[in-house]
Design an enzyme around this catalytic site. Structure first.
Site, PDB file in Angstrom:
ATOM      1  N   HIS A 207      -7.263  -5.864  -0.011  1.00  0.00           N
ATOM      2  CA  HIS A 207      -6.129  -4.943   0.001  1.00  0.00           C
ATOM      3  C   HIS A 207      -4.919  -5.453   0.791  1.00  0.00           C
ATOM      4  O   HIS A 207      -3.786  -5.434   0.315  1.00  0.00           O
ATOM      5  CB  HIS A 207      -6.572  -3.579   0.547  1.00  0.00           C
ATOM      6  CG  HIS A 207      -5.482  -2.557   0.529  1.00  0.00           C
ATOM      7  ND1 HIS A 207      -4.848  -2.174  -0.636  1.00  0.00           N
ATOM      8  CD2 HIS A 207      -4.885  -1.860   1.527  1.00  0.00           C
ATOM      9  CE1 HIS A 207      -3.920  -1.277  -0.348  1.00  0.00           C
ATOM     10  NE2 HIS A 207      -3.911  -1.068   0.957  1.00  0.00           N
TER      11      HIS A 207
ATOM     12  N   ASP B  86      -9.964  -4.843  -4.434  1.00  0.00           N
ATOM     13  CA  ASP B  86      -9.253  -4.029  -3.440  1.00  0.00           C
ATOM     14  C   ASP B  86     -10.135  -2.829  -3.148  1.00  0.00           C
ATOM     15  O   ASP B  86     -10.476  -2.068  -4.049  1.00  0.00           O
ATOM     16  CB  ASP B  86      -7.900  -3.593  -4.028  1.00  0.00           C
ATOM     17  CG  ASP B  86      -7.022  -2.826  -3.060  1.00  0.00           C
ATOM     18  OD1 ASP B  86      -7.567  -2.131  -2.174  1.00  0.00           O
ATOM     19  OD2 ASP B  86      -5.793  -2.893  -3.198  1.00  0.00           O
TER      20      ASP B  86
ATOM     21  N   SER C 260       0.813  -1.206   0.000  1.00  0.00           N
ATOM     22  CA  SER C 260       0.000   0.000   0.000  1.00  0.00           C
ATOM     23  C   SER C 260       0.857   1.271   0.000  1.00  0.00           C
ATOM     24  O   SER C 260       1.650   1.488  -0.904  1.00  0.00           O
ATOM     25  CB  SER C 260      -0.960  -0.040   1.198  1.00  0.00           C
ATOM     26  OG  SER C 260      -1.980   0.917   1.052  1.00  0.00           O
TER      27      SER C 260
END
Length: 266
Positions: free
Chosen positions: A232, A203, A104
């Site tokens: 995610h 996601d 991320s």
């Protein structure tokens, strides 16, 4: 979850020493802690060169994380960048090659580092170059009036999966994340190291445009590995073993003098 400082053993910096030619930097995501990537880091540490030596792996706790969300609200994006730089140079002092990895926001920081420093490979899990929530881009306007929103953590498909994150997301920090993402996208042409992007089909945090942006704009060879069974935070989801195995193999190939990406002549 409010404050987490009492549990720094599980959420704090992780150092896995090694003496192979490869040093590995593993970066966690926004509002999260090292716990979200520790298992991934340990799997990478299992990579060995021909002499049986392991890579040195560093997993820093990024500034403003692992305490309380108000601390995150005070961090400029440069604080994250500088903390990552410090870890990078620590690895460079001991290893010939550095591989940067991130989940991320950690993925954005890994790419930002790869654009500015000499790296030999990049491993990314759902890197944040664009967010799903379109309102996020106006966070700098809303931050004064609405200091925080509900937390964004634990986007995990596996029913028992839980990420250690803040229960609130400070909008001031989202504004800083936006700046980081925007700058990183502009710097993608400077990324020349081979990259593997693990990308979840579904996601709810990072836009699918992120992987496409990287493939289209970076100056590197990009291998996209689809994750069919994860959301995610894929490092804590069903596809974690796949991410761990492919990451370990890439670092192992590099440490044995081969190419970082699979399926190529060394």
């Amino acid at each position: 979850m409010g404050a987490m400082s009492s549990d720094l053993a599980n959420h704090g910096p992780l150092l896995l020493p090694g003496t192979s030619s490869v040093g590995v930097l593993v970066l966690h995501g926004f509002t999260s802690t090292t716990a979200s990537v520790a298992q991934w880091a340990r799997a990478i540490h299992d990579a060995v060169d021909d002499a049986g030596a392991h890579p040195g792996v560093r997993v820093p706790l990024l500034p403003g994380h692992g305490t309380q969300w108000q601390d995150l609200a005070e961090q400029p994006w440069q604080a994250w960048r500088d903390a990552v730089d410090e870890e990078y140079w620590a690895l460079r002092a001991q290893h010939d090659h550095v591989v940067v990895c991130g989940l991320s926001m950690g993925g954005a920081l890994a790419l930002h580092t790869a654009a500015r420093r000499e790296v030999s490979g990049v491993l990314l899990v759902n890197p944040a170059l664009a967010l799903v929530n379109r309102m996020a881009r106006f966070s700098h306007l809303a931050a004064a009036a609405v200091p925080s929103l509900e937390g964004i953590g634990s986007d995990i498909k596996q029913p028992t999966g839980l990420e250690s994150t803040y229960d609130r997301t400070p909008l001031a920090a989202v504004a800083q994340l936006n700046v980081l993402m925007h700058r990183t996208v502009r710097m993608l042409p400077a990324v020349t190291a081979p990259a593997v992007v693990f990308r979840s089909d579904e996601d709810h945090v990072v836009s699918g445009a992120s992987a496409a942006l990287l493939a289209a704009r970076s100056g590197s060879e990009v291998l996209v590995v689809p994750l069919h069974e994860s959301y995610h935070v894929a490092t804590l989801d069903h596809d974690a073993p796949l991410i761990e195995a492919q990451s370990r193999e890439a670092v192992q190939r590099l440490s044995r003098g081969g190419r970082f990406l699979p399926g190529e002549a060394s």
